[in-house]
Design a protein around this motif. Structure first.
Motif, PDB file in Angstrom:
ATOM      1  N   GLY B 100      15.362  -3.747   3.964  1.00  0.00           N
ATOM      2  CA  GLY B 100      15.125  -3.772   5.411  1.00  0.00           C
ATOM      3  C   GLY B 100      16.206  -3.072   6.204  1.00  0.00           C
ATOM      4  O   GLY B 100      17.099  -2.424   5.653  1.00  0.00           O
ATOM      5  N   ARG B 281       6.169  -7.883  14.143  1.00  0.00           N
ATOM      6  CA  ARG B 281       6.476  -8.887  13.106  1.00  0.00           C
ATOM      7  C   ARG B 281       5.738 -10.209  13.418  1.00  0.00           C
ATOM      8  O   ARG B 281       5.137 -10.812  12.536  1.00  0.00           O
ATOM      9  N   GLN B 322       6.511  -7.670   4.945  1.00  0.00           N
ATOM     10  CA  GLN B 322       7.740  -6.877   5.071  1.00  0.00           C
ATOM     11  C   GLN B 322       7.463  -5.393   4.845  1.00  0.00           C
ATOM     12  O   GLN B 322       8.031  -4.541   5.506  1.00  0.00           O
ATOM     13  N   SER B 401      15.889 -10.546   1.730  1.00  0.00           N
ATOM     14  CA  SER B 401      15.878  -9.882   3.029  1.00  0.00           C
ATOM     15  C   SER B 401      15.819 -10.959   4.095  1.00  0.00           C
ATOM     16  O   SER B 401      15.751 -12.138   3.804  1.00  0.00           O
TER      17      SER B 401
END
Lengths: 264, 471
Positions: B100, B281, B322, B401
């Motif tokens: 990320g 997100r 993700q 992450s």
């Protein structure tokens, strides 16, 4: 059998020298002046008469509109670097480098004039000759009076050892004592054979030392007298008459001193 | 003739009280810049070493790699403290994650905002602001002052060519003042090792190039002042014009070019982009929420396997999310970066009409503190991220992450405490500043520009003097 006098060749010569500025102001009009070896020529005239313009043309600071300025026979405006080898210059208010000592100033300007073989002793002799005390040699010029600076200026001219010297109002602002000393030095240089062209407002000194006096008005040489011609003449009256613009009036009544002189 | 005028100019400068005062002030400031730079460097280094040690302690205090909060730091470089550039404005810490986006945080000015108000007095400031002003103060009356004093007329009553005179004067002023500046600079350089700052050969070379750029920059302002002096009659007018030119070159043009480029190239602000990322997100999470609510264990799953199945389900969801987030973020970042770079390029190109900008860019490129420092740091961080991810995979079986994670720690029944982690096992982050060849190449454009400015203004002074009224 005729008695002829052989004259020395002219060292400074203005031939029909004219200067008209871009704004139309006529600064010089067909000026003819000749200064030979061992002569002092004093140019008298008011502000704007053309005295400084003449000197500026000899030094190539300005170009003439017509005519020629010759130094030692070299055209000062066509070959200025060559011409300037033969002339020294002392300005109205000698302002040398204030952070340099008298010695350093002399050394710089004398080398600039092309003399690089002098030693400290030669500089000292020149400074003593112009009347500076030895304690002033290594003082900075910013601590000098105007008279002392003028003396340095003439010392530079002496050391350059050029055959001709241009002086632009050299005694202006000097006290009587300094002025007298300066006049003495100029006379000495003349006696050594230098040709000296001097612009001045100082009528008395001009009469005292000049071999020729030329009076300029509005760029024209309105009168030129030899030392002999000035004997017994009140030069101040003559000068004032010309400078006051009385010429027209003089021409009309024909009674002025100038007119009398012209007739003589 | 040239030599005579050159030597006269040197002597005239050195014997003037203006020089004595300026030399004293510049010497103090330059040496102060070196001393303060050295002290800053040592303080930053101590802070950096302490932070590294703290990071190690934090790792050693853990027994599970999964629990480690690892960060990497931008190590201080000696040249950064002599030419700050953007080094105090960019984040020095990056919280490391195996995948990320990485973000640098904790700038120097965050810690000490007072410095953001007044900034540091580094070498770039001394050259950029103070010495350029001194050049104007020194040379504004170089020609017209001589005219007013009458020395110009006296000089040219001799067989002196104008070209020889102005050449000697320019060279004399430049050499006289530059050599005088080099004295405190060399003292400053000699002080660095004494003060505890050890420069590598590469860094010495880069410092030498920075000083060359500084002297060239000083020469530009000297030539500007002489050009103005040879184009005006009164020294007071020349000083005023010189001051206006200085204000425009040093203060107005660099700032204005940034504003103009900001108007021409529209770059979305970081908050806007962050909001977009967060919105996306959240949107993905909302999309996944019904799946999580409706989660059911497959029939016949044993209770002891239930947690593992659930974790695997959540992990798959998270991974998929993700992946989409990464793609979306990468697109936004790329767009942002492209526009930002376009804006920067335009701003830098516009600002380069000012010698001050050219000098700043050359000096910061050579010191490694230009705008590229952040990119360089981030590149190094992303490179490190790969080895960090491999390490974490090896140690924890997953690539950690940000985001939701459920950790279940079990203890064996022996009752023994697990061993603490060994920080040395973690791959080391190394940050190599640009080598001298790359830095020189990057700074060469601006160094060449400075030389070009010198030629232009020296030529300008030359030309102006050839037409100067000597009377």
């Amino acid at each position: 059998m005729q008695n002829t006098t052989i004259k020395a060749a002219p060292l400074l010569e203005a031939i029909n020298l004219s200067k008209v500025y871009e704004d139309g102001v006529k600064a010089l009009n067909a000026l003819n002046v000749t200064v030979r070896e061992g002569e002092i020529y004093a140019m008298l005239g008011g502000n704007g008469a053309g005295k400084t313009t003449t000197i500026n043309i000899f030094l190539d600071f300005i170009q003439p509109t017509s005519g020629q300025a010759l130094i030692h026979g070299v055209n000062a405006n066509e070959l200025p670097l060559e011409a300037k080898k033969h002339v020294a210059f002392v300005s109205e208010n000698v302002q040398l480098y204030p952070n340099f000592t008298a010695m350093q100033n002399l050394d710089f300007f004398v080398r600039l004039g092309g003399k690089s073989n002098y030693k400290r002793g030669d500089y000292e002799n020149a400074l003593i000759r112009v009347g500076l005390q030895s304690d002033a040699f290594d003082k900075k010029l910013k601590d000098f009076s105007k008279g002392m600076r003028q003396k340095c200026g003439i010392a530079i001219a002496i050391l350059k050892d050029a055959p001709a010297i241009l002086l632009d109002e050299p005694t202006s602002g000097l006290d009587p004592k300094a002025g007298k000393e300066f006049t003495r030095l100029i006379a000495e240089l003349r006696d050594e054979g230098k040709a000296i062209l001097m612009s001045t407002h100082d009528i008395f000194r001009a009469k005292e030392i000049a071999d020729f006096v030329g009076i300029l008005n509005n760029g024209e040489l309105v009168a030129e007298k030899t030392r002999a011609e000035l004997e017994g003449v009140n030069l101040e009256d003559l000068y004032v008459e010309y400078m006051a613009g009385y010429m027209d009036e003089v021409a009309e009544n024909g009674s002025s001193l100038a007119n009398n002189l012209s007739e003589a | 003739m040239f030599k005579l005028i050159f030597l006269k100019e040197l002597r005239d400068i050195i014997q003037s009280s203006r020089f004595t005062i300026s030399f004293a002030v510049c010497s103090v400031l330059i040496i102060l810049a070196f001393v303060m730079g050295a002290q800053n460097y040592l303080a930053s280094k101590a802070q950096y070493d302490a932070a590294i040690q703290e990071n190690r302690n934090q790792i050693a205090a853990n027994t599970e790699w999964m629990m480690v909060e690892h960060s990497i730091m931008l190590p201080p470089q000696p040249l950064m403290t002599l030419v700050n550039g953007v080094s105090n404005d960019i984040g020095r810490n990056i919280s490391m994650s195996g995948r990320g986006e990485l973000r640098s945080e904790n700038t120097r000015f965050n810690d000490e905002p007072i410095f953001a108000v007044f900034r540091f007095m580094d070498l770039e400031f001394i050259f950029g602001i103070i010495l350029s002003l001194f050049a104007i103060i020194f040379a504004y009356d170089a020609i017209n002052g001589e005219k007013n004093r009458g020395t110009l007329k006296l000089c040219f009553a001799n067989p002196v060519s104008r070209a020889g005179y102005i050449g000697g004067k320019l060279a004399g002023s430049f050499v006289g003042l530059s050599v005088a500046l080099l004295i405190p600079i060399l003292i400053g350089c000699a002080l660095l090792p004494v003060l505890g700052v050890q420069l590598s050969a590469d860094e010495w070379l880069r410092l030498a190039l920075i000083l060359i750029a500084g002297i060239a920059y000083f020469g530009v302002f000297l030539a500007i002042a002489i050009t103005i002096s040879a184009s005006t009659v009164k020294p007071s007018n020349a000083f005023l014009i010189g001051l206006v030119v200085w204000i425009f070159a040093v203060l107005i043009i660099p700032r204005t070019s940034v504003l103009i480029s900001g108007r021409i190239v529209d770059v979305p602000n970081v908050d806007e982009i962050t909001a977009q990322k967060n919105r996306y997100r959240s949107q993905l999470f909302d999309e996944d929420r019904p799946k999580m609510s409706n989660f059911q264990l497959p029939e016949g799953t044993e209770m002891e396997d239930a947690m593992g199945v659930f974790q695997s389900f959540m992990s798959d969801l998270s991974e998929a999310r993700q992946e989409k987030v990464d793609i979306f973020n990468a697109r936004l970042n790329e767009d942002y970066t492209n526009k930002k770079r376009q804006q920067e390029r335009l701003a830098l190109s516009l600002s380069r009409i000012s010698p001050t900008s050219a000098f700043t860019l050359a000096a910061t490129e050579l010191a490694g503190t230009s705008l590229t420092l952040q990119n360089h740091f981030m590149d190094a961080a992303y490179t490190y991220q790969e080895s960090y991810a491999d390490f974490m995979n090896e140690k924890t079986g997953s690539n950690r992450s940000s985001g939701f994670r459920m950790v279940m720690i079990t203890t064996d029944d022996t009752g023994e405490e697990p061993d603490p982690l060994d920080p040395d096992e973690l791959p080391q982050f190394t940050f190599e500043s640009q080598d001298v060849a790359s830095a020189s190449q990057a700074g060469m454009v601006d160094l060449s520009l400075l030389i070009l400015f010198n030629l232009i203004f020296f030529g300008g002074a030359f030309r102006a003097f050839l037409n100067y009224d000597l009377r």
